[in-house]
Design an enzyme around this catalytic site. Structure first.
Site, PDB file in Angstrom:
ATOM      1  N   GLN A   1      -7.801  -0.411   3.540  1.00 20.93           N
ATOM      2  CA  GLN A   1      -8.640  -0.964   4.607  1.00 20.93           C
ATOM      3  C   GLN A   1     -10.002  -1.435   4.102  1.00 20.93           C
ATOM      4  OE1 GLN A   1      -7.841  -1.575   7.733  1.00 20.93           O
ATOM      5  NE2 GLN A   1      -5.819  -0.645   7.695  1.00 20.93           N
TER       6      GLN A   1
ATOM      7  N   CYS B   1       1.272   1.796  11.991  1.00 26.00           N
ATOM      8  CA  CYS B   1       2.433   2.385  11.309  1.00 26.00           C
ATOM      9  C   CYS B   1       3.080   3.486  12.140  1.00 26.00           C
ATOM     10  CB  CYS B   1       2.006   2.944   9.957  1.00 26.00           C
ATOM     11  SG  CYS B   1       1.439   1.683   8.798  1.00 26.00           S
TER      12      CYS B   1
ATOM     13  N   GLY C   1       0.791  -1.217   0.000  1.00 29.93           N
ATOM     14  CA  GLY C   1       0.000   0.000   0.000  1.00 29.93           C
ATOM     15  C   GLY C   1       0.825   1.270   0.000  1.00 29.93           C
ATOM     16  N   THR C   2       1.914   1.276   0.741  1.00 35.08           N
ATOM     17  CA  THR C   2       2.748   2.483   0.818  1.00 35.08           C
ATOM     18  C   THR C   2       3.320   2.838  -0.547  1.00 35.08           C
ATOM     19  OG1 THR C   2       3.308   2.216   3.149  1.00 35.08           O
ATOM     20  CG2 THR C   2       4.856   3.463   1.796  1.00 35.08           C
TER      21      THR C   2
END
Length: 378
Positions: free
Chosen positions: A178, A322, A69-70
């Protein structure tokens, strides 16, 4: 053990782990190689791409594989900036985005881009009216997450998409990390141009993800080199990770209805119990995602609560895994107007379809005991 930290990461399905192992054993060739082993690996890679595209309602050439995702968020934002900098240097995001988005925007700000952050209401939702006011002729990107990772607010993606029909030059990026299994359909408006996913959030392996890029929308590559992923992301593809991710996505979507029902059942039981305490405040909106519950016990810092439950074999988190090792105020809660005295005490429960009512009852019993202990200390 009771695992209530599924927004941080999920446990791989046994079938997915089996796929990951078998592919590493049997399809270990480099998919860019010209020989038989390379061709076999590439065929499996493209088969996985086709399956993922079908599950998402996309075309195979709109699916690009990333490390998670990052990277997908970074690529959507910085790739747009590099591709469209001549057209404009203004970007918009909500004030409750994941750090993968906000930190990327901060970097661009140092390079001369102007960033507008949309305010949210007490439930963490952006205003369509405020968004329309923020759009300019030099706006090149809007980034909004589908479901907030800290409190579970569900953003009005459909309404935003409808608005952006009037502004075709603005790239619309959705962080849906999410949202897999929680929002159906996942790409919830045809105006969505870019969408980020991460496999380990839906029972797949860590280190692999997806960036959906709609036909006709141009972004620059971040990784250049050998020209993999149609020249858009150069590096040898993680074939085993991609194949496992495809299976995890299929299984998660197949189980989504029953999982959501179970998550809501467990969440309702937890909410009913902790709402009885006068010194406990719930921050997650009632109509938010059913798998996320954010709350605080007055005067007890979040990290203290996390370790107190860990000692009882129950695993929860502060508001964002995170950022949990960093000190400071959760910025989502701050943007929602929650006072620092409360936000620093916030913790998050995040559920999966495998969590049970019995686990909720065990949590409630331990919560009652810990509440009594903390009251005596205070």
């Amino acid at each position: 053990m009771i695992y209530f930290d599924n927004s941080a990461t999920t446990k791989m399905y046994p079938e997915v782990l089996d796929t990951y192992r078998k592919v590493n054993e049997q399809f270990f060739g480099n998919p860019s190689s010209l020989h038989r082993l390379g061709n076999e690996a590439d065929a499996l890679l493209q088969q996985s791409r086709k399956q993922i595209a079908q599950l998402l309602g996309a075309q195979p050439d709109e699916i690009f594989f990333t490390s998670g995702g990052t990277e997908s968020d970074n690529w959507a934002i910085k790739g747009t900036a590099m591709e469209k900098f001549a057209a404009g240097k203004h970007m918009i995001a909500s004030s409750v985005e994941h750090p993968a988005v906000t930190k990327s925007l901060e970097q661009l700000e140092k390079l001369g881009f102007e960033i507008s952050y949309l305010p949210v209401d007490a439930n963490g939702i952006v205003s369509i009216e405020e968004l329309e006011k923020a759009i300019r002729k030099d706006t090149v990107l809007l980034s909004v997450m589908a479901i907030n990772n800290e409190v579970g607010s569900i953003q009005p993606i459909e309404a935003i998409g409808e608005l952006l029909e009037n502004y075709p030059w603005v790239h619309f990026h959705v962080d849906a990390v999410q949202a897999v299994g929680e929002c159906e359909p996942l790409i919830r408006h045809p105006r969505v141009d870019l969408l980020s996913l991460s496999a380990h959030k839906f029972n797949g392996p860590k280190g692999v993800g997806i960036l959906y890029k709609k036909h006709g929308k141009r972004i620059a590559p971040l990784l250049t080199g050998g020209g993999q992923e149609s020249g858009m992301r150069s590096t040898t593809e993680n074939v085993a990770g991609v194949a496992a991710m495809a299976k995890a996505l299929r299984m998660t979507l197949e189980n989504s209805a029953s999982s959501r029902k179970q998550e809501q059942l467990v969440r309702n039981k937890l909410v009913a119990a902790i709402s009885e305490y006068e010194d406990v405040q719930i921050f997650s909106p009632e109509d938010g995602a059913g798998h996320i519950l954010c709350f605080a016990m007055k005067g007890v810092r979040g990290e203290v609560m996390v370790h107190a439950f860990e000692s009882q074999g129950i695993f929860i988190s502060t508001t964002s895994a995170c950022s949990s090792r960093k000190k400071g105020t959760p910025y989502t809660l701050g943007s929602m107007g929650v006072p620092v005295s409360w936000s620093q005490c916030a913790v998050r429960i995040s559920l999966s379809g495998e969590n049970t009512e019995a686990e909720a009852e065990s949590f409630i019993e331990h919560f009652r005991t810990l509440h009594e202990q903390f009251q005596k200390i205070q």
